[in-house]
Write a protein that holds these residues in place. Sequence first.
Motif, mmCIF file in Angstrom:
data_model
loop_
_atom_site.group_PDB
_atom_site.id
_atom_site.type_symbol
_atom_site.label_atom_id
_atom_site.label_comp_id
_atom_site.label_asym_id
_atom_site.label_seq_id
_atom_site.Cartn_x
_atom_site.Cartn_y
_atom_site.Cartn_z
ATOM 1 N N ASP A 324 0.836 -1.195 0.000
ATOM 2 C CA ASP A 324 0.000 0.000 0.000
ATOM 3 C C ASP A 324 0.872 1.245 0.000
ATOM 4 O OD1 ASP A 324 1.032 -0.013 2.542
ATOM 5 O OD2 ASP A 324 -0.864 -0.377 3.554
ATOM 6 N N TYR A 325 0.234 2.374 -0.247
ATOM 7 C CA TYR A 325 0.882 3.678 -0.165
ATOM 8 C C TYR A 325 0.573 4.249 1.209
ATOM 9 C CZ TYR A 325 1.199 3.293 -5.265
ATOM 10 O OH TYR A 325 1.469 2.871 -6.548
ATOM 11 N N ALA A 326 1.610 4.405 2.014
ATOM 12 C CA ALA A 326 1.436 4.824 3.402
ATOM 13 C C ALA A 326 1.750 6.303 3.570
ATOM 14 C CB ALA A 326 2.334 3.988 4.318
ATOM 15 N N ARG A 327 1.346 6.857 4.702
ATOM 16 C CA ARG A 327 1.691 8.227 5.081
ATOM 17 C C ARG A 327 2.794 8.191 6.132
ATOM 18 N NH1 ARG A 327 -3.656 10.911 7.096
ATOM 19 N NH2 ARG A 327 -3.779 8.865 8.096
ATOM 20 N N TYR A 328 3.654 9.180 6.073
ATOM 21 C CA TYR A 328 4.794 9.206 6.989
ATOM 22 C C TYR A 328 4.333 9.191 8.445
ATOM 23 C CZ TYR A 328 9.044 10.787 9.318
ATOM 24 O OH TYR A 328 10.120 10.886 10.154
ATOM 25 N N GLN A 329 3.259 9.904 8.747
ATOM 26 C CA GLN A 329 2.797 10.009 10.130
ATOM 27 C C GLN A 329 2.304 8.679 10.689
ATOM 28 O OE1 GLN A 329 1.924 11.866 7.631
ATOM 29 N NE2 GLN A 329 2.391 14.015 8.103
ATOM 30 N N THR A 330 1.905 7.737 9.816
ATOM 31 C CA THR A 330 1.357 6.466 10.296
ATOM 32 C C THR A 330 2.418 5.370 10.409
ATOM 33 O OG1 THR A 330 0.818 5.748 8.031
ATOM 34 C CG2 THR A 330 -0.857 7.015 9.234
ATOM 35 N N LEU A 331 3.661 5.667 10.067
ATOM 36 C CA LEU A 331 4.702 4.646 10.092
ATOM 37 C C LEU A 331 5.113 4.338 11.532
ATOM 38 C CD1 LEU A 331 7.022 5.879 7.185
ATOM 39 C CD2 LEU A 331 5.127 4.254 7.100
ATOM 40 N N PRO A 332 5.583 3.120 11.789
ATOM 41 C CA PRO A 332 6.095 2.788 13.131
ATOM 42 C C PRO A 332 7.267 3.685 13.508
ATOM 43 C CG PRO A 332 5.773 0.797 11.830
ATOM 44 C CD PRO A 332 5.589 1.948 10.899
ATOM 45 N N GLU A 333 7.436 3.900 14.790
ATOM 46 C CA GLU A 333 8.488 4.803 15.275
ATOM 47 C C GLU A 333 9.871 4.306 14.862
ATOM 48 O OE1 GLU A 333 10.456 7.894 16.862
ATOM 49 O OE2 GLU A 333 8.280 7.701 16.573
ATOM 50 N N GLU A 348 7.204 13.341 1.796
ATOM 51 C CA GLU A 348 7.605 12.201 0.997
ATOM 52 C C GLU A 348 6.437 11.237 0.792
ATOM 53 O OE1 GLU A 348 12.338 11.461 1.680
ATOM 54 O OE2 GLU A 348 10.967 10.675 3.191
ATOM 55 N N HIS A 349 6.483 10.547 -0.339
ATOM 56 C CA HIS A 349 5.533 9.468 -0.605
ATOM 57 C C HIS A 349 6.178 8.162 -0.170
ATOM 58 C CE1 HIS A 349 3.310 12.407 -2.966
ATOM 59 N NE2 HIS A 349 4.429 12.674 -3.615
ATOM 60 N N VAL A 350 5.427 7.326 0.534
ATOM 61 C CA VAL A 350 5.976 6.102 1.108
ATOM 62 C C VAL A 350 5.261 4.902 0.501
ATOM 63 C CG1 VAL A 350 6.507 4.840 3.219
ATOM 64 C CG2 VAL A 350 6.404 7.344 3.261
ATOM 65 N N LEU A 351 6.044 3.991 -0.073
ATOM 66 C CA LEU A 351 5.531 2.732 -0.600
ATOM 67 C C LEU A 351 5.923 1.632 0.379
ATOM 68 C CD1 LEU A 351 5.722 4.648 -3.096
ATOM 69 C CD2 LEU A 351 6.175 2.625 -4.478
ATOM 70 N N HIS A 352 4.948 0.870 0.813
ATOM 71 C CA HIS A 352 5.191 -0.141 1.856
ATOM 72 C C HIS A 352 4.797 -1.519 1.343
ATOM 73 C CE1 HIS A 352 3.862 -2.120 5.870
ATOM 74 N NE2 HIS A 352 5.100 -2.452 5.569
ATOM 75 N N TYR A 353 5.768 -2.433 1.374
ATOM 76 C CA TYR A 353 5.513 -3.838 1.047
ATOM 77 C C TYR A 353 5.810 -4.678 2.282
ATOM 78 C CZ TYR A 353 6.360 -8.565 -0.678
ATOM 79 O OH TYR A 353 6.342 -9.922 -0.844
#
Length: 450
Positions: A324-333, A348-353
């Motif tokens: 999915d395409y994630a948001r920086y604020q929702t990423l784990p610490e 930044e745009h974040v791609l998460h696999y």
Amino acid sequence: MINVDHREGFSLRISRILGDEPSHEFDFYLFLPGELGFSAEVVSESEFYHGALHIKRTYYSTRHELPLIHSRLARRTQLSPERYRSGLSLYAFQYAVALEQRSRALEGKETMTSSELDELTELCQSILRRLRRQKPAEERLGKYFINIDNYLSWLTEQTMLSLAASIEEQEDARSGRMALINVAKQENQYRREHQYNSERAMASPSRMSNKMRLLRRLIEYPVTLKEKRVELGRLEQKGVKALAAGMVMVVVSMLMFEARTLLGDLTLRFVLVVALMYAAREVFKDDLRNTLWRWLRRGRPKWRRQYFDNFSGDMVGRSLEWFDYARYQTLPEAIRRARKGNVTKRDEHVLHYKSRSSHTPKRFLSGYERTREVITLDLQSIARLMDPGRYQVFDVEDGAIQRFDVEKRYQVNLVIRTMEGEQMVIRRWKVTLNHTRIVDLEAVEAVKPA
């Protein structure tokens, strides 16, 4: 064990070893500069997953220098043709992977010594000699042996010449460089003496390269696990579609009855109101369906892969995958801490696999307890958004102003998190690109989880 390297163009290759633990967790986060404007409207999540992510698993052993199936080849008369071909391919694959890994490790060093190069050449010659001593007399097996021997000889020659070219200026490795060139010449002469390739093919580097690429596929086929990929949630998606259509239809029907009560019999005004209701239904039905689907699938895997042994057909592993395409604020610490830097990261745009894997070593091909997964990430769809322009940079040297033409480059950050059992490792790589290729790949120190 994670390794990241890049190939020609925009191919970024991530390889990892799935070891003794029964389950493995793997995540990668790709941080793209906000100025690229990458989003789901440009490339959808499903389109990027199917077009830019390519995954392959093969059997793996750490004992590359002493391939496990050498003893089986010595007893080839006791093996069926299928068993012999499988064993020969395993032997060749172990050698090819070991040679490529060793050559990359040497090329990555600032200086190489002649002793290191001599050790490599002696090891290559020893393994090839052992292979060639086991040449079968049967014609049906001999053809298969010739194809594999042809490829390994060519691969050895190309690797030796590539290493020799990279150390041309190093004085400490001069004798080792000559040893590399001598081995390359010997392998070239060996193929000519055995007439493995036609003169026309040898005169064309492109034809030889394409032929060897096909022979590499011949080697990898018995070693590579067959896979079956299934998209999850198809029945649920149909149910959500039906539910959304039913809910909207109930609301529209109730509004129609109310409109009939207020407006009376069939009139032009009533027809216009009904037409407006049906138009609103088409708009809100899709929105409601998409909202329900996102809510239902949130946090759940989107694909499932099953892996099967080529020889026995047994299922030896499986994995669940998310993308999915994630948001920086929702990423784990821990991931945000790994993505450190002085630039603003919130744009930044974040791609998460993400994948969660399990395997059954008891069903593996005899002698193997691990698998090697290679994820090829094609960044071409991202590169299309890059500005191909150039700009000028000025400097002063000895009172004179110098002008330099500089191409525009972009930096992409790749953060990988792996977990085997209770052990977690987080690492980061800086990937520098322009609009034509990957320019540089730099590994950053591993991040210790909090």
